[in-house]
Design an enzyme around this catalytic site. Structure first.
Site, PDB file in Angstrom:
ATOM      1  N   TYR A 110      92.365 -48.466  11.342  1.00  0.00           N
ATOM      2  CA  TYR A 110      91.342 -47.691  12.046  1.00  0.00           C
ATOM      3  C   TYR A 110      91.640 -46.194  11.947  1.00  0.00           C
ATOM      4  O   TYR A 110      92.788 -45.782  12.013  1.00  0.00           O
ATOM      5  CB  TYR A 110      91.318 -48.089  13.527  1.00  0.00           C
ATOM      6  CG  TYR A 110      90.245 -47.347  14.284  1.00  0.00           C
ATOM      7  CD1 TYR A 110      88.934 -47.796  14.258  1.00  0.00           C
ATOM      8  CD2 TYR A 110      90.534 -46.177  14.979  1.00  0.00           C
ATOM      9  CE1 TYR A 110      87.934 -47.111  14.917  1.00  0.00           C
ATOM     10  CE2 TYR A 110      89.538 -45.485  15.642  1.00  0.00           C
ATOM     11  CZ  TYR A 110      88.237 -45.954  15.613  1.00  0.00           C
ATOM     12  OH  TYR A 110      87.245 -45.272  16.260  1.00  0.00           O
ATOM     13  N   TRP A 112      89.599 -41.933  11.453  1.00  0.00           N
ATOM     14  CA  TRP A 112      88.495 -41.105  10.954  1.00  0.00           C
ATOM     15  C   TRP A 112      88.743 -40.578   9.549  1.00  0.00           C
ATOM     16  O   TRP A 112      87.832 -40.031   8.929  1.00  0.00           O
ATOM     17  CB  TRP A 112      88.274 -39.929  11.908  1.00  0.00           C
ATOM     18  CG  TRP A 112      87.241 -40.210  12.954  1.00  0.00           C
ATOM     19  CD1 TRP A 112      87.255 -41.242  13.852  1.00  0.00           C
ATOM     20  CD2 TRP A 112      86.049 -39.457  13.208  1.00  0.00           C
ATOM     21  NE1 TRP A 112      86.136 -41.159  14.656  1.00  0.00           N
ATOM     22  CE2 TRP A 112      85.387 -40.073  14.293  1.00  0.00           C
ATOM     23  CE3 TRP A 112      85.486 -38.309  12.651  1.00  0.00           C
ATOM     24  CZ2 TRP A 112      84.184 -39.595  14.815  1.00  0.00           C
ATOM     25  CZ3 TRP A 112      84.297 -37.830  13.173  1.00  0.00           C
ATOM     26  CH2 TRP A 112      83.655 -38.477  14.237  1.00  0.00           C
TER      27      TRP A 112
HETATM   28  N1  LIG Z   1      85.751 -31.517  19.339  1.00  0.00           N
HETATM   29  C1  LIG Z   1      85.784 -32.843  19.202  1.00  0.00           C
HETATM   30  N2  LIG Z   1      84.648 -33.575  19.277  1.00  0.00           N
HETATM   31  C2  LIG Z   1      84.701 -34.933  19.182  1.00  0.00           C
HETATM   32  C3  LIG Z   1      85.918 -35.603  18.918  1.00  0.00           C
HETATM   33  C4  LIG Z   1      87.098 -34.808  18.834  1.00  0.00           C
HETATM   34  O1  LIG Z   1      88.208 -35.324  18.645  1.00  0.00           O
HETATM   35  N3  LIG Z   1      86.991 -33.448  18.967  1.00  0.00           N
HETATM   36  N4  LIG Z   1      85.935 -36.978  18.772  1.00  0.00           N
HETATM   37  C5  LIG Z   1      84.671 -37.662  18.464  1.00  0.00           C
HETATM   38  C6  LIG Z   1      84.752 -39.088  18.753  1.00  0.00           C
HETATM   39  S1  LIG Z   1      85.659 -40.064  17.706  1.00  0.00           S
HETATM   40  C7  LIG Z   1      84.091 -39.683  19.774  1.00  0.00           C
HETATM   41  S2  LIG Z   1      84.177 -41.378  19.976  1.00  0.00           S
HETATM   42  C8  LIG Z   1      83.291 -38.922  20.708  1.00  0.00           C
HETATM   43  C9  LIG Z   1      83.573 -39.347  22.148  1.00  0.00           C
HETATM   44  O2  LIG Z   1      82.602 -38.873  23.006  1.00  0.00           O
HETATM   45  P1  LIG Z   1      82.779 -39.124  24.564  1.00  0.00           P
HETATM   46  O3  LIG Z   1      83.353 -40.449  24.801  1.00  0.00           O
HETATM   47  O4  LIG Z   1      81.520 -38.792  25.242  1.00  0.00           O
HETATM   48  O5  LIG Z   1      83.825 -37.952  24.874  1.00  0.00           O
HETATM   49  P2  LIG Z   1      85.036 -37.703  25.858  1.00  0.00           P
HETATM   50  O6  LIG Z   1      85.416 -36.293  25.602  1.00  0.00           O
HETATM   51  O7  LIG Z   1      86.069 -38.746  25.726  1.00  0.00           O
HETATM   52  O8  LIG Z   1      84.419 -37.867  27.289  1.00  0.00           O
HETATM   53  C10 LIG Z   1      83.378 -37.049  27.782  1.00  0.00           C
HETATM   54  C11 LIG Z   1      83.572 -36.816  29.257  1.00  0.00           C
HETATM   55  O9  LIG Z   1      83.425 -38.018  30.001  1.00  0.00           O
HETATM   56  C12 LIG Z   1      83.968 -37.778  31.276  1.00  0.00           C
HETATM   57  N5  LIG Z   1      84.415 -39.029  31.865  1.00  0.00           N
HETATM   58  C13 LIG Z   1      85.571 -39.682  31.614  1.00  0.00           C
HETATM   59  N6  LIG Z   1      85.660 -40.790  32.378  1.00  0.00           N
HETATM   60  C14 LIG Z   1      84.530 -40.838  33.128  1.00  0.00           C
HETATM   61  C15 LIG Z   1      84.021 -41.739  34.117  1.00  0.00           C
HETATM   62  O10 LIG Z   1      84.641 -42.742  34.484  1.00  0.00           O
HETATM   63  N7  LIG Z   1      82.785 -41.465  34.618  1.00  0.00           N
HETATM   64  C16 LIG Z   1      82.055 -40.379  34.245  1.00  0.00           C
HETATM   65  N8  LIG Z   1      80.854 -40.218  34.765  1.00  0.00           N
HETATM   66  N9  LIG Z   1      82.525 -39.500  33.344  1.00  0.00           N
HETATM   67  C17 LIG Z   1      83.740 -39.726  32.793  1.00  0.00           C
HETATM   68  C18 LIG Z   1      85.132 -36.822  31.084  1.00  0.00           C
HETATM   69  O11 LIG Z   1      85.062 -35.762  32.037  1.00  0.00           O
HETATM   70  C19 LIG Z   1      84.958 -36.354  29.656  1.00  0.00           C
HETATM   71  O12 LIG Z   1      85.093 -34.957  29.509  1.00  0.00           O
HETATM   72  O13 LIG Z   1      83.555 -37.540  20.588  1.00  0.00           O
HETATM   73  C20 LIG Z   1      83.512 -37.078  19.244  1.00  0.00           C
HETATM   74  N10 LIG Z   1      83.550 -35.623  19.284  1.00  0.00           N
HETATM   75  N1  LIG Z   2      93.829 -41.592  25.516  1.00  0.00           N
HETATM   76  C1  LIG Z   2      92.805 -41.655  24.665  1.00  0.00           C
HETATM   77  N2  LIG Z   2      93.024 -42.082  23.413  1.00  0.00           N
HETATM   78  C2  LIG Z   2      92.001 -42.143  22.533  1.00  0.00           C
HETATM   79  C3  LIG Z   2      90.703 -41.744  22.912  1.00  0.00           C
HETATM   80  C4  LIG Z   2      90.487 -41.299  24.250  1.00  0.00           C
HETATM   81  O1  LIG Z   2      89.365 -40.961  24.666  1.00  0.00           O
HETATM   82  N3  LIG Z   2      91.572 -41.245  25.084  1.00  0.00           N
HETATM   83  N4  LIG Z   2      89.668 -41.795  21.993  1.00  0.00           N
HETATM   84  C5  LIG Z   2      89.792 -42.747  20.909  1.00  0.00           C
HETATM   85  C6  LIG Z   2      88.792 -42.534  19.867  1.00  0.00           C
HETATM   86  S1  LIG Z   2      87.166 -42.518  20.389  1.00  0.00           S
HETATM   87  C7  LIG Z   2      89.106 -42.423  18.546  1.00  0.00           C
HETATM   88  S2  LIG Z   2      87.845 -42.414  17.391  1.00  0.00           S
HETATM   89  C8  LIG Z   2      90.497 -42.387  18.090  1.00  0.00           C
HETATM   90  C9  LIG Z   2      90.728 -41.423  16.923  1.00  0.00           C
HETATM   91  O2  LIG Z   2      91.918 -41.728  16.299  1.00  0.00           O
HETATM   92  P1  LIG Z   2      92.157 -41.494  14.727  1.00  0.00           P
HETATM   93  O3  LIG Z   2      90.883 -41.619  13.984  1.00  0.00           O
HETATM   94  O4  LIG Z   2      93.289 -42.343  14.288  1.00  0.00           O
HETATM   95  O5  LIG Z   2      92.620 -39.972  14.747  1.00  0.00           O
HETATM   96  P2  LIG Z   2      92.680 -38.894  13.573  1.00  0.00           P
HETATM   97  O6  LIG Z   2      93.589 -37.832  14.060  1.00  0.00           O
HETATM   98  O7  LIG Z   2      91.296 -38.500  13.190  1.00  0.00           O
HETATM   99  O8  LIG Z   2      93.396 -39.677  12.402  1.00  0.00           O
HETATM  100  C10 LIG Z   2      93.026 -39.539  11.073  1.00  0.00           C
HETATM  101  C11 LIG Z   2      94.279 -39.495  10.209  1.00  0.00           C
HETATM  102  O9  LIG Z   2      93.868 -39.565   8.861  1.00  0.00           O
HETATM  103  C12 LIG Z   2      94.585 -38.580   8.099  1.00  0.00           C
HETATM  104  N5  LIG Z   2      93.773 -38.268   6.911  1.00  0.00           N
HETATM  105  C13 LIG Z   2      92.795 -37.359   6.764  1.00  0.00           C
HETATM  106  N6  LIG Z   2      92.278 -37.394   5.528  1.00  0.00           N
HETATM  107  C14 LIG Z   2      92.971 -38.353   4.854  1.00  0.00           C
HETATM  108  C15 LIG Z   2      92.905 -38.871   3.520  1.00  0.00           C
HETATM  109  O10 LIG Z   2      92.090 -38.466   2.698  1.00  0.00           O
HETATM  110  N7  LIG Z   2      93.770 -39.870   3.192  1.00  0.00           N
HETATM  111  C16 LIG Z   2      94.674 -40.358   4.081  1.00  0.00           C
HETATM  112  N8  LIG Z   2      95.481 -41.327   3.671  1.00  0.00           N
HETATM  113  N9  LIG Z   2      94.767 -39.877   5.333  1.00  0.00           N
HETATM  114  C17 LIG Z   2      93.918 -38.907   5.727  1.00  0.00           C
HETATM  115  C18 LIG Z   2      94.773 -37.438   9.059  1.00  0.00           C
HETATM  116  O11 LIG Z   2      95.825 -36.594   8.651  1.00  0.00           O
HETATM  117  C19 LIG Z   2      95.061 -38.201  10.366  1.00  0.00           C
HETATM  118  O12 LIG Z   2      96.424 -38.463  10.495  1.00  0.00           O
HETATM  119  O13 LIG Z   2      91.341 -42.018  19.183  1.00  0.00           O
HETATM  120  C20 LIG Z   2      91.182 -42.864  20.303  1.00  0.00           C
HETATM  121  N10 LIG Z   2      92.229 -42.586  21.263  1.00  0.00           N
HETATM  122 MO   LIG Z   3      85.821 -42.170  18.506  1.00  0.00          MO
END
Ligand SMILES: Nc1nc2c(c(=O)[nH]1)N[C@H]1C(S)=C(S)[C@@H](COP(=O)(O)OP(=O)(O)OC[C@H]3O[C@@H](n4cnc5c(=O)[nH]c(N)nc54)[C@H](O)[C@@H]3O)O[C@H]1N2
Ligand SMILES: Nc1nc2c(c(=O)[nH]1)N[C@H]1C(S)=C(S)[C@@H](COP(=O)(O)OP(=O)(O)OC[C@H]3O[C@@H](n4cnc5c(=O)[nH]c(N)nc54)[C@H](O)[C@@H]3O)O[C@H]1N2
Ligand SMILES: [Mo]
Length: 744
Positions: A110, A112
């Site tokens: 898993y 990104w």
């Molecule tokens: N800059 C930036 N943008 C991203 C990402 C990133 O790494 N960096 N990651 C991307 C990815 S993979 C995803 S999945 C999305 C995730 O998108 P979301 O899941 O919407 O994002 P989060 O920032 O985890 O949460 C948004 C807000 O939800 C609120 N929250 C947390 N728990 C609760 C709760 O129990 N109730 C309520 N009402 N609110 C709560 C928190 O205050 C938090 O700031 O974002 C994407 N966008």
């Molecule tokens: N506590 C907490 N944990 C969370 C979340 C949260 O809300 N709270 N959110 C979750 C969510 S929504 C998500 S989506 C995950 C995200 O978790 P990940 O998707 O695992 O996070 P990334 O840092 O995007 O990891 C991507 C990795 O791929 C590597 N990479 C980039 N390009 C390439 C390439 O071309 N080849 C190879 N081999 N590697 C490459 C980058 O260097 C990096 O290490 O985290 C989750 N974890």
């Molecule tokens: Mo995500």
């Protein structure tokens, strides 16, 4: 490579113009067509040339001696020439296949990775593993596992279909929605990114237009910053949204505002939910007073909001964060039920939607998604999957039975882990538990450009190129841009493309022809592009040919617009002629399918279930930890360079000034956040815009424990809990975590 005047390339955080000099990236500027570019790319020059790049194939010395304890030191590795490292890896893969079969290989991988259609690391790994007989795969995502399982039960469509082709679009929201009730807010800091990249960031403009047109945005969240300034903030205790929604639903019943006619025509099983809501089944009415005591929103405010929702065009919008919690299935089901009670589903700008502030307009843009251009992954004869976030359970408990969405399953016995394009030591919960699980397999192989926390815990590390070191093309299905991604610099160190790494392994395992089909990377890019172009043409969308795109670097295309009418509008007009793809053909307020699973916690309709860690169970650990997405980066990507910035690590933790004062913590103080699972350092940032009792520590820091196992960078996942949402979806539950903190 010749120096140039800057070339546009695509990335998750948006397209950018990248300038090189002397074979190095020296500067990055926003893509000129982007009205709202993300600053995330600014760190690129430093990150791409950082000393934390993996320079050469590296093998852990301990593993060569037969030691499985996967420590965390770069000194533990010995560098090797490619041929030697590939030989060693292929031999171990071959041995595990022979002795244990392909079902002992976990290749879920898993993550990104990076934008670009061909060099998508996870797809490359999956194709490779399928070329040698398959692997154990993952199901669902860390983002929205509970939603992915629940949306099909409630509305019938897959989450992807619902998100991209069914729910209300921004254009309808701006025009018709009067009240947008956003659980978890709609945060433009999260709308910087898109899985396929973005030519033009649009969410900020949509929100501004909504506000300027007089739309009222209610930010139901533990922090004010989850929505733009014009929003009304309704502070809520984390993990209690379901209770709040039930309180709103009860108010509709109490005041006679339930749209019975809509429920009778378009929903299934409302009466069974109603009996629960009114307390007929358990003697407990879920009224506003009951809800207020749980969620912290005063009963009067719940009543006022219910009235406003019933008397204005209202859209209920769920963020994905609210379902990354224990019983995260329930707030989505409750929200959809409330929307059905309001009777506005299928009306323009009304009803229920999700993920409006999670990526940039992905599921809410004006265009229909274009398909094609994805690397075929071949078929997987193993056929075993695990819910993605159950990896540590799987590694710790091979053969253990578990339930998932009505199925009885058992965990496979894994001997080999291969990972490309993800960072489980960033994304998984309870990292110290993951470390114990991680020591179980015979071998761990990781491809990454950087020495991430995961690479440091591998046995064999292959240095991967970044997108700037190879050619590709990039696009997001709903974005009106297509990008040629030229190679801008030579591979750094001895880095190779994931394709090339897996070609080397496939060749040693007798599967090169199956893996490559005799094609080079350039041939593949041409083939995938042709496929994308043909599929676009079939949709009536003209796309330049590859040579033209290369010459122009990028192009605007005009994807087909979304149909004027949502499928829900047709359903609403005539549910008999346009039934939903659910068993009843209607919105399942009650689901016989879920009721038949017989899970004690879930009777077949939305319910409030008290979490096992939340404000109501505070004893030793008195603060609720939320770990949202970081504003200045994408997950843990480019962290090597970000961590070097002055005062950047440990991460900032936001908390209410009263909580800080109680603990003698001043602004900027170094603190330790802790619970029974682990602890990390952080730096305090005081803010009255956070609900008292809540800590906000964004994800993204690399996990780097000190001698006592305390993470030094501020990675919240040393503290989070590693249990599934419930037996329905088994999704991750990072937001269900209690901690405390002390000054250092
Ligand atoms: N800059 C930036 N943008 C991203 C990402 C990133 O790494 N960096 N990651 C991307 C990815 S993979 C995803 S999945 C999305 C995730 O998108 P979301 O899941 O919407 O994002 P989060 O920032 O985890 O949460 C948004 C807000 O939800 C609120 N929250 C947390 N728990 C609760 C709760 O129990 N109730 C309520 N009402 N609110 C709560 C928190 O205050 C938090 O700031 O974002 C994407 N966008
Ligand atoms: N506590 C907490 N944990 C969370 C979340 C949260 O809300 N709270 N959110 C979750 C969510 S929504 C998500 S989506 C995950 C995200 O978790 P990940 O998707 O695992 O996070 P990334 O840092 O995007 O990891 C991507 C990795 O791929 C590597 N990479 C980039 N390009 C390439 C390439 O071309 N080849 C190879 N081999 N590697 C490459 C980058 O260097 C990096 O290490 O985290 C989750 N974890
Ligand atoms: Mo995500």
């Amino acid at each position: 490579m010749a120096d140039d005047l800057g070339k546009v390339t695509s990335a998750h955080w948006g397209a950018a113009r990248v300038y090189t000099e002397g074979g190095r990236i020296v500067r990055v500027e926003p893509f000129e067509e982007d009205p709202d570019p993300s600053p995330i790319a600014r760190i690129l020059p430093k990150a791409v040339h950082h000393a934390d790049r993996v320079a050469r194939p590296s093998v852990r010395k301990g593993w060569l001696r037969g030691d499985r304890a996967r420590g965390a030191g770069r000194d533990d590795f010995v560098e090797m020439p490619w041929d030697e490292a590939l030989d060693i890896a292929a031999e171990e893969i071959g041995r595990i296949r022979r002795v244990h079969g392909n079902g002992a290989i976990y290749g879920g991988s898993y993550g990104w990775s990076s934008a670009g259609r061909f060099h998508h690391a996870q797809s490359q790994l999956h194709r490779f593993l399928n070329s040698i007989g398959g692997y154990v795969a993952h199901k669902g995502s860390y983002s929205l596992s509970a939603a992915e399982v629940m949306i099909p039960h409630i509305f019938g469509w897959s989450e992807t279909e619902f998100h991209y082709a069914v729910q209300e679009r921004w254009s309808a929201i701006v025009e018709h929605t009067e009240t947008l009730v956003a659980f978890g807010g709609i945060n433009t800091k999260n709308a910087q990114v898109n899985p396929g990249g973005t030519g033009a960031h649009r969410t900020g403009a949509h929100l501004r237009a909504f506000g300027a047109g007089g739309g009222r945005l209610v930010n139901v969240s533990p922090q004010r910053g989850d929505s733009p300034d014009f929003a009304e903030w309704l502070p809520v205790i984390p993990g209690t949204d379901t209770a709040l929604i039930l309180g709103l639903a009860h108010e509709l019943e109490r005041t006679g505002r339930v749209d019975r006619a809509f429920l009778d025509r378009c929903a299934a099983g409302y009466d069974r939910f109603r009996a629960y809501l009114l307390g007929e089944t358990d003697g407990l009415a879920k009224d506003a007073g009951w809800a207020a005591a749980i969620c912290g929103v005063p009963a009067g405010k719940i009543a006022a909001l219910a009235e406003r929702m019933a008397t204005t065009r209202t859209l209920i919008a769920m963020s994905w964060s609210v379902q990354r919690a224990e019983n995260g299935e329930q707030p989505y089901w409750a929200g959809a039920t409330l929307a059905a009670m309001l009777g506005q589903i299928g009306l323009p700008g009304g009803g229920f939607g999700e993920g409006y502030g999670t990526t940039d307009g992905g599921g809410t843009g004006p265009f229909r998604r274009l398909g094609g251009g994805a690397l075929p992954q071949l078929s997987n004869p193993v056929g075993t999957t695990i819910p993605v976030a159950r990896i540590a359970d799987m590694l710790l408990h091979p053969g253990m039975p578990y339930q998932y969405n009505g199925e009885d399953r058992t965990y496979p016995d894994i001997r080999l882990i291969m990972w490309a394009g993800g960072n489980p030591y960033h994304h998984h919960q309870d990292l110290r538990r993951l470390e114990r699980a991680w020591d179980k397999p015979d071998c761990v192989i990781v491809n990454d450009p950087w020495w991430t926390a995961t690479a440091r815990r591998a046995d064999i590390v292959f240095p991967a190129t970044t997108p700037y070191e190879r050619e590709d093309f990039g696009r997001e299905g709903t974005d009106p841009y297509i990008f040629h991604m030229p190679q801008l610099i030579a591979p750094q160190g001895e880095a190779r493309d994931d394709f090339e790494i897996f070609r080397g392994l496939a060749a040693r395992l007798g599967a090169e022809e199956v893996f490559t089909e005799g094609l080079s990377a350039a041939d593949w890019i041409a083939r995938l592009y042709k496929d994308f172009r043909a599929k676009s043409a079939a949709e009536g969308v003209e796309v330049p040919d590859l040579a033209a795109l290369k010459a122009r670097n990028w192009a605007r295309i005009d994807p087909a617009p979304q149909p004027a009418e949502s499928p829900l509008a047709a359903f609403r007009r005539d549910p008999g002629a346009h039934p939903l793809p659910t068993p009843s053909g209607r919105i399942e307020v009650f689901s016989d399918t879920i009721a038949a699973m017989g899970y004690a916690h879930c009777p077949g309709h939305a319910v409030w279930i008290e979490p096992t860690e939340w404000a109501g169970t505070r004893d030793r650990f008195r603060l609720h930890l939320l770990s949202p997405q970081p504003a200045d980066k994408l997950h843990s990507q480019l962290e090597a360079a970000l961590a070097d910035e002055p005062d950047a690590r440990p991460m900032r933790v936001n908390l209410h000034p009263d909580e800080a004062a109680r603990r003698g913590i001043a602004e900027g103080a170094l603190v330790e956040v802790f619970n029974d699972r682990g602890s990390c350092l952080a730096r305090a940032r005081l803010s009255a815009d956070v609900v008292p009792g809540v800590l906000i520590l964004p994800t993204g820091a690399w996990y780097r424990p000190d001698g006592q196992g305390r993470d030094t960078q501020g990675n919240p996942n040393v503290l989070t809990r590693d249990i599934g949402t419930s037996r329905i979806a088994q999704g991750p539950t990072a937001q269900t975590t209690l901690v405390d903190l002390r000054p250092l």
